[in-house]
Design a protein around this motif. Structure first.
Motif, PDB file in Angstrom:
ATOM      1  N   LEU A 184       0.854  -1.182   0.000  1.00  0.00           N
ATOM      2  CA  LEU A 184       0.000   0.000   0.000  1.00  0.00           C
ATOM      3  C   LEU A 184       0.894   1.238   0.000  1.00  0.00           C
ATOM      4  O   LEU A 184       1.930   1.271   0.670  1.00  0.00           O
ATOM      5  N   VAL A 185       0.489   2.253  -0.764  1.00  0.00           N
ATOM      6  CA  VAL A 185       1.207   3.532  -0.782  1.00  0.00           C
ATOM      7  C   VAL A 185       0.293   4.590  -0.169  1.00  0.00           C
ATOM      8  O   VAL A 185      -0.871   4.719  -0.562  1.00  0.00           O
ATOM      9  N   THR A 186       0.822   5.321   0.794  1.00  0.00           N
ATOM     10  CA  THR A 186       0.035   6.391   1.404  1.00  0.00           C
ATOM     11  C   THR A 186       0.945   7.592   1.641  1.00  0.00           C
ATOM     12  O   THR A 186       2.144   7.565   1.319  1.00  0.00           O
ATOM     13  N   THR A 187       0.382   8.667   2.178  1.00  0.00           N
ATOM     14  CA  THR A 187       1.145   9.892   2.400  1.00  0.00           C
ATOM     15  C   THR A 187       0.880  10.409   3.808  1.00  0.00           C
ATOM     16  O   THR A 187      -0.128  10.083   4.429  1.00  0.00           O
ATOM     17  N   LEU A 188       1.786  11.226   4.293  1.00  0.00           N
ATOM     18  CA  LEU A 188       1.590  11.958   5.539  1.00  0.00           C
ATOM     19  C   LEU A 188       2.144  13.361   5.331  1.00  0.00           C
ATOM     20  O   LEU A 188       3.318  13.637   5.570  1.00  0.00           O
ATOM     21  N   LEU A 189       1.267  14.223   4.822  1.00  0.00           N
ATOM     22  CA  LEU A 189       1.608  15.611   4.549  1.00  0.00           C
ATOM     23  C   LEU A 189       0.617  16.511   5.268  1.00  0.00           C
ATOM     24  O   LEU A 189      -0.516  16.116   5.537  1.00  0.00           O
ATOM     25  N   ASP A 190       1.031  17.741   5.565  1.00  0.00           N
ATOM     26  CA  ASP A 190       0.127  18.700   6.177  1.00  0.00           C
ATOM     27  C   ASP A 190      -0.782  19.318   5.121  1.00  0.00           C
ATOM     28  O   ASP A 190      -0.311  19.732   4.046  1.00  0.00           O
ATOM     29  N   TYR A 191      -2.067  19.397   5.444  1.00  0.00           N
ATOM     30  CA  TYR A 191      -2.997  20.137   4.587  1.00  0.00           C
ATOM     31  C   TYR A 191      -2.713  21.636   4.667  1.00  0.00           C
ATOM     32  O   TYR A 191      -2.826  22.360   3.669  1.00  0.00           O
ATOM     33  N   LEU A 236      -6.162  13.938  -5.519  1.00  0.00           N
ATOM     34  CA  LEU A 236      -4.837  13.344  -5.640  1.00  0.00           C
ATOM     35  C   LEU A 236      -4.929  11.910  -6.148  1.00  0.00           C
ATOM     36  O   LEU A 236      -4.184  11.509  -7.055  1.00  0.00           O
ATOM     37  N   ALA A 237      -5.816  11.143  -5.561  1.00  0.00           N
ATOM     38  CA  ALA A 237      -5.983   9.759  -6.004  1.00  0.00           C
ATOM     39  C   ALA A 237      -6.379   9.718  -7.480  1.00  0.00           C
ATOM     40  O   ALA A 237      -5.846   8.916  -8.262  1.00  0.00           O
ATOM     41  N   LEU A 238      -7.298  10.585  -7.863  1.00  0.00           N
ATOM     42  CA  LEU A 238      -7.763  10.622  -9.244  1.00  0.00           C
ATOM     43  C   LEU A 238      -6.634  11.006 -10.199  1.00  0.00           C
ATOM     44  O   LEU A 238      -6.528  10.459 -11.301  1.00  0.00           O
ATOM     45  N   HIS A 239      -5.788  11.928  -9.783  1.00  0.00           N
ATOM     46  CA  HIS A 239      -4.668  12.362 -10.630  1.00  0.00           C
ATOM     47  C   HIS A 239      -3.774  11.186 -11.004  1.00  0.00           C
ATOM     48  O   HIS A 239      -3.255  11.128 -12.130  1.00  0.00           O
ATOM     49  N   PHE A 240      -3.595  10.254 -10.073  1.00  0.00           N
ATOM     50  CA  PHE A 240      -2.724   9.105 -10.326  1.00  0.00           C
ATOM     51  C   PHE A 240      -3.497   7.895 -10.850  1.00  0.00           C
ATOM     52  O   PHE A 240      -2.970   6.784 -10.882  1.00  0.00           O
ATOM     53  N   GLY A 241      -4.737   8.111 -11.259  1.00  0.00           N
ATOM     54  CA  GLY A 241      -5.529   7.034 -11.837  1.00  0.00           C
ATOM     55  C   GLY A 241      -6.287   6.205 -10.823  1.00  0.00           C
ATOM     56  O   GLY A 241      -6.767   5.115 -11.162  1.00  0.00           O
ATOM     57  N   SER A 242      -6.376   6.680  -9.599  1.00  0.00           N
ATOM     58  CA  SER A 242      -7.108   5.985  -8.525  1.00  0.00           C
ATOM     59  C   SER A 242      -6.706   4.524  -8.371  1.00  0.00           C
ATOM     60  O   SER A 242      -7.564   3.627  -8.303  1.00  0.00           O
ATOM     61  N   PRO A 243      -5.398   4.229  -8.279  1.00  0.00           N
ATOM     62  CA  PRO A 243      -4.998   2.826  -8.067  1.00  0.00           C
ATOM     63  C   PRO A 243      -5.501   2.326  -6.721  1.00  0.00           C
ATOM     64  O   PRO A 243      -5.560   3.073  -5.739  1.00  0.00           O
ATOM     65  N   ALA A 244      -5.860   1.062  -6.667  1.00  0.00           N
ATOM     66  CA  ALA A 244      -6.444   0.494  -5.452  1.00  0.00           C
ATOM     67  C   ALA A 244      -5.474   0.529  -4.278  1.00  0.00           C
ATOM     68  O   ALA A 244      -5.906   0.512  -3.119  1.00  0.00           O
ATOM     69  N   ASN A 245      -4.185   0.566  -4.564  1.00  0.00           N
ATOM     70  CA  ASN A 245      -3.190   0.523  -3.485  1.00  0.00           C
ATOM     71  C   ASN A 245      -2.671   1.909  -3.106  1.00  0.00           C
ATOM     72  O   ASN A 245      -1.622   2.028  -2.472  1.00  0.00           O
TER      73      ASN A 245
END
Length: 227
Positions: free
Chosen positions: A74-81, A111-120
């Motif tokens: 799984l790929v996720t992020t931890l950035l400040d809004y 963001l997810a949509l920009h990268f093609g909404s991959p399931a992971n």
């Protein structure tokens, strides 16, 4: 079978949070986290290090690198809004009358949509920033700063909002700015993770619904991969 989470983090503080606080919570689920600090033009080591997101292009390069090498992780992020660059997907069409959480979710979805909404891929933005989680307890940060006499003032900031994640995003009222004004000696890489560890993830989850939603997604991934 163990599982992996590749997490793109904003800086050294978030990296330490992942290693020292988040990861141990998931060891029993055999879910292991591998943080990567976002590449910026700034020096990445030594006293001059300062994390942060400078523009979307740099983030995109790092995110693509992780996604392309993730395999079944799984790929996720931890950035400040808070102070996220305006060139990020979704930043220019956020719902004007939406709640802070709704606006943050809008950007995460874009963001997810920009990268093609991959399931992971599960983008996550801390609302409004990492320091908001320090308000999940009104007792621990004053103790960590060895200034317990300031607990009442610290608690008053928390009392002004429904959840710590709603502490104002305006520059002068952002969680970090209010903490720095009350505790001039506060240093995020040192005091932030120490305070978070003392508060504990259970308390943060109960106080911060957006953070809890992210945790639930991580837990779901752990269970899904067992099936």
């Amino acid at each position: 079978m163990s599982k992996r989470v590749l997490i793109l983090v904003e800086g050294q503080t978030e990296e330490r949070f992942v290693k020292d606080v988040l990861s141990p919570e998931f060891w029993s689920k055999e879910l292991y986290f591998y943080p990567t600090i976002l590449v910026t033009k700034r020096v990445k080591d030594g006293p001059n290090f300062k994390g942060g997101v400078t523009n979307f292009a740099k983030f995109e390069n790092d995110a693509l690198r992780l996604l392309n090498s993730a395999g079944d992780a799984l790929v996720t992020t931890l950035l400040d809004y808070y102070r996220l660059p305006v060139d990020f997907p979704g930043m220019d069409d956020r719902p004007a009358n939406g709640s802070p959480r709704a606006r943050t979710q809008h950007v995460e979805e874009a963001l997810a949509l920009h990268f093609g909404s991959p399931a992971n891929f599960v983008p996550f933005l801390a609302l409004h920033e990492f320091e908001a989680w320090l308000f999940a307890s009104v007792d621990e940060l004053p103790k960590v700063m060895t200034e317990p006499h300031k607990q009442t003032k610290f608690a008053a900031i928390r009392a002004g909002v429904r959840t710590p994640e709603e502490i104002n995003e305006r520059p002068e009222f952002a969680p970090s700015k209010q903490i720095e004004a009350l505790f001039p000696a506060y240093r995020k890489p040192l005091h932030g993770p120490n305070t978070i560890a003392r508060i504990g993830l259970r308390q943060i989850r109960s106080e911060c619904p957006h953070f809890n939603e992210w945790m639930e997604k991580l837990e779901a991934f752990a269970l899904e991969r067992r099936e």
